[in-house]
Design a protein around this motif. Structure first.
Motif, PDB file in Angstrom:
ATOM      1  N   LYS A 199      87.762 101.159 -26.502  1.00 48.09           N
ATOM      2  CA  LYS A 199      86.552 100.797 -25.766  1.00 48.09           C
ATOM      3  C   LYS A 199      86.501  99.312 -25.434  1.00 48.09           C
ATOM      4  O   LYS A 199      85.858  98.918 -24.455  1.00 48.09           O
ATOM      5  CB  LYS A 199      85.312 101.186 -26.574  1.00 48.09           C
ATOM      6  CG  LYS A 199      85.057 102.681 -26.621  1.00 48.09           C
ATOM      7  CD  LYS A 199      83.708 102.989 -27.243  1.00 48.09           C
ATOM      8  CE  LYS A 199      83.429 104.489 -27.190  1.00 48.09           C
ATOM      9  NZ  LYS A 199      82.106 104.836 -27.750  1.00 48.09           N
ATOM     10  N   GLU A 250      79.621 114.178 -23.321  1.00 48.99           N
ATOM     11  CA  GLU A 250      80.772 113.587 -24.014  1.00 48.99           C
ATOM     12  C   GLU A 250      81.359 112.381 -23.281  1.00 48.99           C
ATOM     13  O   GLU A 250      82.540 112.077 -23.420  1.00 48.99           O
ATOM     14  CB  GLU A 250      81.855 114.641 -24.237  1.00 48.99           C
ATOM     15  CG  GLU A 250      81.391 115.802 -25.106  1.00 48.99           C
ATOM     16  CD  GLU A 250      82.534 116.707 -25.524  1.00 48.99           C
ATOM     17  OE1 GLU A 250      83.494 116.856 -24.739  1.00 48.99           O
ATOM     18  OE2 GLU A 250      82.467 117.254 -26.628  1.00 48.99           O
ATOM     19  N   GLN A 251      80.540 111.690 -22.513  1.00 51.70           N
ATOM     20  CA  GLN A 251      81.077 110.547 -21.773  1.00 51.70           C
ATOM     21  C   GLN A 251      81.569 109.440 -22.708  1.00 51.70           C
ATOM     22  O   GLN A 251      82.492 108.702 -22.359  1.00 51.70           O
ATOM     23  CB  GLN A 251      80.040 110.000 -20.793  1.00 51.70           C
ATOM     24  CG  GLN A 251      78.724 109.594 -21.425  1.00 51.70           C
ATOM     25  CD  GLN A 251      77.747 109.072 -20.378  1.00 51.70           C
ATOM     26  OE1 GLN A 251      77.962 108.012 -19.792  1.00 51.70           O
ATOM     27  NE2 GLN A 251      76.679 109.811 -20.127  1.00 51.70           N
ATOM     28  N   ASP A 252      80.965 109.322 -23.890  1.00 51.51           N
ATOM     29  CA  ASP A 252      81.371 108.274 -24.823  1.00 51.51           C
ATOM     30  C   ASP A 252      82.770 108.505 -25.379  1.00 51.51           C
ATOM     31  O   ASP A 252      83.397 107.583 -25.900  1.00 51.51           O
ATOM     32  CB  ASP A 252      80.370 108.179 -25.985  1.00 51.51           C
ATOM     33  CG  ASP A 252      79.011 107.677 -25.515  1.00 51.51           C
ATOM     34  OD1 ASP A 252      78.971 106.987 -24.476  1.00 51.51           O
ATOM     35  OD2 ASP A 252      77.998 107.983 -26.170  1.00 51.51           O
ATOM     36  N   LYS A 253      83.261 109.740 -25.289  1.00 52.90           N
ATOM     37  CA  LYS A 253      84.589 110.050 -25.816  1.00 52.90           C
ATOM     38  C   LYS A 253      85.692 109.832 -24.778  1.00 52.90           C
ATOM     39  O   LYS A 253      86.874 109.926 -25.098  1.00 52.90           O
ATOM     40  CB  LYS A 253      84.628 111.504 -26.292  1.00 52.90           C
ATOM     41  CG  LYS A 253      83.676 111.795 -27.452  1.00 52.90           C
ATOM     42  CD  LYS A 253      83.762 113.254 -27.859  1.00 52.90           C
ATOM     43  CE  LYS A 253      82.779 113.566 -28.978  1.00 52.90           C
ATOM     44  NZ  LYS A 253      82.840 115.010 -29.375  1.00 52.90           N
ATOM     45  N   ARG A 287      84.097 102.314 -19.791  1.00 57.23           N
ATOM     46  CA  ARG A 287      83.306 103.529 -19.954  1.00 57.23           C
ATOM     47  C   ARG A 287      83.414 104.333 -18.669  1.00 57.23           C
ATOM     48  O   ARG A 287      83.999 103.882 -17.680  1.00 57.23           O
ATOM     49  CB  ARG A 287      81.842 103.200 -20.269  1.00 57.23           C
ATOM     50  CG  ARG A 287      81.102 102.461 -19.181  1.00 57.23           C
ATOM     51  CD  ARG A 287      79.611 102.376 -19.499  1.00 57.23           C
ATOM     52  NE  ARG A 287      78.890 101.618 -18.502  1.00 57.23           N
ATOM     53  CZ  ARG A 287      78.521 102.094 -17.298  1.00 57.23           C
ATOM     54  NH1 ARG A 287      78.825 103.329 -16.951  1.00 57.23           N
ATOM     55  NH2 ARG A 287      77.847 101.329 -16.455  1.00 57.23           N
TER      56      ARG A 287
END
Length: 929
Positions: free
Chosen positions: A555, A522-525, A510
């Motif tokens: 991920k 948008e850190q999850d992308k 991450r």
């Protein structure tokens, strides 16, 4: 006939570069977001094929004039010619001419409608009566003149002194610095890197001077009684920014013996007085040239190389003209890195050139990586003292983990992007293997002589070689790998959770965020291609740098066949990739225990020991790891003596110390710091020699500085003894005999009288002394004391008494220094609270100063106690903050976030410190506080 022959040859040479240019203009490159925002791109309807340039240097009135003929091919139908020409360059528009060259060799004039200089843009536009014919050759002939400046842009003058017998001569030289787009300051041109064409150049100079140019001198003829014209061999196709010349009276360094057979003529030039200091440079350059020739598998691409040690050269970077490199005098006397970097550009940069400025940064990254690795190989790492790549790596970690990287500063963004690209190249060199990486780079420049490249060309060449050598699966490309790193202003953090019963581990990635709150959009992308290189305790081998598995922008992956629960693993040893790694608590404890053994410290390499320590503390600071685990990872430091492992420790002590400054744990933390540093410092003092290693003296200085801050009694007493001599001197305002390292300890731990003496030195500071000495004194007077009485005295004088010896800049500096520690901002807050009306009146017409004060007084608290204090002030003075209303509201929001951190981490830190202090019997007589 001779001119026509040259014209035909030049045109033929240019065809390849024109085709290459047109091909690359439509190719996609990774957008590094680092294009030159000040540059104006020309339309692509005309493409230059050659230049004929004559330039006369007028030394007396510091001016130049000349003419340039530019031959062009019409690529698209157009009725105008666009050229770069700087505002300061005067172009003779009356005598400007345009011709069309027919296939029969005739030249027909082209009618000009008008000529414009575009406002606020460095452009000269020639509007024609009729459209130009696609595929035809045209020539524009221009006369120009301009001034020679002292700043190193375009054509500039430099001055220096040289001994002649018993006399000192005042001499001058005239040189060019065209990178990145300053050729337009000297003559109208297509000033873009993709336009690579030959130049035929003549330089007219005073008789007592000589001229050095990109190519060899072809002939010299008398021009006037006191001037001569130097005609140079036609250049290969080159970009305008690599063109260069020097008109000077510098002397060539004598050559001992002839050049070896087939060796490129190498000449070194300098003023006579420095030649003794440069006697080893030739051997150094030859060594680097041979190394680079082997790396590229390509000989040096020109007939000669002139290296100039330019006196009083004001540029930050050398001028890497093709075949003519200008260095500062001291740069040539240093190690291999600077020399190598400029020589790399002779191949990659001049011979093969980036298509546009966005591609220039990958060029710079390759040069940086290759220069560092070359320097390390040639001198065993002496020049870097082991700090490459850790210095740039740690700065990348800090910058890209901020909520707002670069603080929106474009220049900083360019540098960090370039540094990250350099680290990606290092990662690929490890994971693909040196041989594959080198062959891929060789293939990249192969068949591109005198042409341009885009960033994707680098990655495509590495991909093809990796597939050939079976170093990368066929479905993957280096383009994908590199793009995942370079296109984002972020880096990942990898978390490894081991399943000891199954001998597997779940690995997740991450965004790495150190600053709170972790609310990046948008850190999850955001996902990266990450090589997982694994070292394991049961089979310790740090030489194998191949990836066990790649995280292909996913991920989560699983690592299998890992050792049992008694053995640790290390992912990303030696910082192969630019990313931190977190583990489950048991693996961290295995590592901490292993590092406490002498065998463990000897088997885990230096960079990896530094990485484990650095990752643990920063992950804890970010809230991703328990501070108890992070502190456990520092216990081996009582035995560690390598400065590279110690380097990050001081930053971490500073960061954590500032954050827990207001808490009860801070004094315990200072004792811990003293316990950690005292054995190191006392051993370094005992081992001190007059001519010791630089790293030892630097480490000793750092250890001493941090010990002094933490109240190490011998340090405080030594500082006070030295300071006393100043206090007892007859004229204390005439000079400061106290080294800077002693001043802060005295102001922090010393008496009110000692501090007051320093204050009077600022008040009575003489005009003739250097202002920087006063600034340093003022910074330490404000930033070092821990007693509120000293800070209140300074604030009374500057804010309430309105002492005329202190300017607004001084007061802003005081605010800044006070906000750096809890004693300072607490005292400033209370002073504001107690003297609200008087201070408001003081700054009623100075909104900027008022805003600065409120920000410094309220913005640094980190605990619930601090939040309550600031909140109470906000309520009490509701509506009275004026322009600072939004500032205190922002402070309250930030403090709330920091309070969460303190609530979560302070109890853990204090509990660990209590246990540590109980386990150690400390000699309290050596400490203050």
């Amino acid at each position: 006939m001779g001119c026509l022959y040259i014209f035909l040859i030049v045109t033929l040479l240019s065809i390849g570069s024109v085709l290459s240019w047109r091909e690359h203009r439509i190719r996609r490159s990774i957008d590094l977001s680092v294009t030159n925002p000040l540059d104006t791109k020309l339309p692509s309807d005309l493409v230059p094929t050659n230049y004929t340039l004559l330039l006369e240097v007028n030394a007396e009135d510091l001016s130049f004039h000349g003419n340039v003929n530019i031959t062009m091919t019409c690529a698209k139908r157009t009725n105008q010619i666009n050229l770069h020409a700087h505002h300061d360059l005067q172009v003779d528009e009356v005598n400007l001419e345009v011709f069309q060259h027919t296939q029969s060799g005739k030249s027909m004039p082209v009618k000009i409608r008008r000529i414009d200089r575009v406002p606020k843009k460095p452009l000269l536009v020639i509007y024609l009566q009729d459209d130009l014919s696609v595929g035809s050759l045209y020539e524009v002939r221009l006369l120009f003149k301009g001034e020679i400046w002292e700043n190193t842009e375009g054509l500039f003058q430099g001055k220096y002194k040289q001994t002649s017998g018993d006399q000192l001569q005042d001499l001058s030289y005239f040189a060019t610095y065209f990178r990145p787009n300053h050729a337009r300051r000297v003559f109208p041109c297509f000033d873009e890197p993709a336009y690579k064409v030959p130049f035929k150049v003549t330089i007219i100079r005073p008789k007592q001077y000589h001229t050095l140019f990109n190519t060899e001198l072809e002939s010299t003829e008398l021009y006037t009684n006191d001037k001569v014209a130097d005609h140079f061999k036609i250049t290969p196709p080159i970009s305008t920014f690599t063109l260069g010349f020097v008109v000077s009276q510098l002397e060539e360094l004598p050559v001992s013996g002839d050049n070896a057979p087939n060796q490129v003529p190498l000449r070194i030039w300098s003023r006579r007085d420095t030649q003794e200091n440069l006697k080893d440079v030739r051997a150094k350059i030859t060594l680097v040239m041979n190394h680079l020739t082997n790396f590229w598998n390509a000989s040096y691409p020109l007939e000669k190389l002139d290296i100039i040690a330019l006196p009083n050269f004001g540029s930050v970077k050398p001028a890497d003209n093709w075949g003519l490199i200008l260095f500062k005098e001291n740069e040539l006397q240093q190690g291999y890195y600077a020399i190598t970097q400029e020589l790399v550009y002779q191949w990659l940069g001049s011979w093969i050139t980036p298509n546009w400025w966005s591609d220039a940064h990958v060029n710079k990254a390759i040069a940086g990586f290759l220069s560092a690795s070359t320097a390390i190989e040639l001198d065993g790492g002496v020049e870097f003292d082991g700090k490459w790549p850790m210095t740039i790596l740690y700065s990348i970690y800090y910058e890209f983990s901020k909520r707002y990287p670069h603080s929106r500063i474009t220049a900083m963004k360019q540098e960090t992007t370039c540094s990250k690209t350099e680290l990606v190249l290092r990662m690929l060199n490890f994971t693909l293997g040196e041989d594959t990486f080198r062959r891929g780079m060789q293939n990249m420049i192969k068949h591109r002589e005198f042409k341009t490249f885009v960033t994707d060309d680098v990655w495509e060449s590495l991909t093809k070689q990796s597939h050939l050598d079976n170093r990368l699966c066929e479905s993957a490309t280096i383009n994908e790998v590199a793009e995942s790193w370079i296109e984002k202003d972020r880096i990942p953090v990898v978390k490894v959770i081991r399943h000891y019963g199954k001998q597997t581990a779940t690995v997740t990635q991450r965004v790495y965020l150190r600053e709170r709150p972790h609310d990046v959009p948008e850190q999850d992308k955001m996902l990266w291609w990450i090589p997982l290189v694994v070292a394991r305790q049961d089979k310790l081998d740090f030489s194998n740098t191949s990836a066990t598995k790649w995280m292909k922008k996913v991920k989560e992956v699983t690592l299998e066949n890992l050792p049992n629960a008694n053995h640790f693993i290390i992912v990303n040893p030696e910082e192969i990739g630019p990313f931190p790694v977190n583990y489950d608590e048991h693996n961290w404890n295995l590592l901490a225990d292993y590092l406490l053994t002498q065998d463990g410290r000897s088997k885990i390499p230096t960079y990896t020991r530094a990485k484990l320590l650095h990752d643990a503390w920063n992950l804890a600071y970010a809230g991703d790891l328990s501070f108890a685990t992070a502190f456990n990872m520092t216990l081996f430091m009582q035995y560690e003596r390598n400065h590279l492992v110690w380097n990050p420790v001081f930053t971490l002590i500073d960061h954590i110390g500032r954050h827990i400054d207001m808490s009860a744990a801070h004094k315990k933390f200072e004792i811990y710091v003293r316990t950690l540093l005292t054995p190191l410092y006392e051993e370094l003092v005992q081992d001190q020699q007059e001519e010791g290693d630089n790293w030892k003296s630097n480490l000793r200085s750092l250890a001493k500085s941090f010990l002094c801050k933490a109240g190490y009694k011998p340090c405080i007493e030594e500082a006070q003894r030295v300071y006393k001599n100043w206090m007892e001197s007859a004229e204390p305002d005439m000079g400061n005999p106290v080294a800077n390292q002693y001043i802060c300890p005295v102001f922090k731990w010393g008496t009110q009288e000692e501090w007051e003496f320093g204050l009077q030195r600022v008040v009575n500071f003489p005009e003739m002394r250097m202002k920087s000495e006063r600034t340093y004194l003022l910074k330490t007077l404000a930033g070092c004391p821990i007693q509120a009485s000293k800070i209140n005295r300074l604030l009374n004088i500057t804010l309430l008494e309105n002492n005329g010896n202190f300017t607004d800049n001084d007061i802003s500096l005081i605010f800044k220094m006070l906000s750096g520690g809890s004693n300072g901002y607490m005292a400033l807050f209370k002073f504001l609270q107690q003297n609200w009306n008087a201070i408001k009146l003081r700054f009623k017409d100075q909104e900027g100063m008022w805003d600065n004060l409120v920000n410094s007084a309220t913005g640094s608290f980190t605990t619930q106690e601090g939040y309550d204090m600031v909140s109470q002030l906000y309520v009490q003075r509701q509506g009275e903050f004026g322009t600072a209303e939004h500032i205190i509201e922002k402070s309250l929001k930030n403090i709330k976030e920091e309070t969460k951190w303190s609530d979560e981490n302070l109890p853990v830190i204090e509990k660990w410190l209590d246990r540590f202090l109980n386990q150690h019997k400390l000699g309290s007589e050596k400490f203050i506080g």
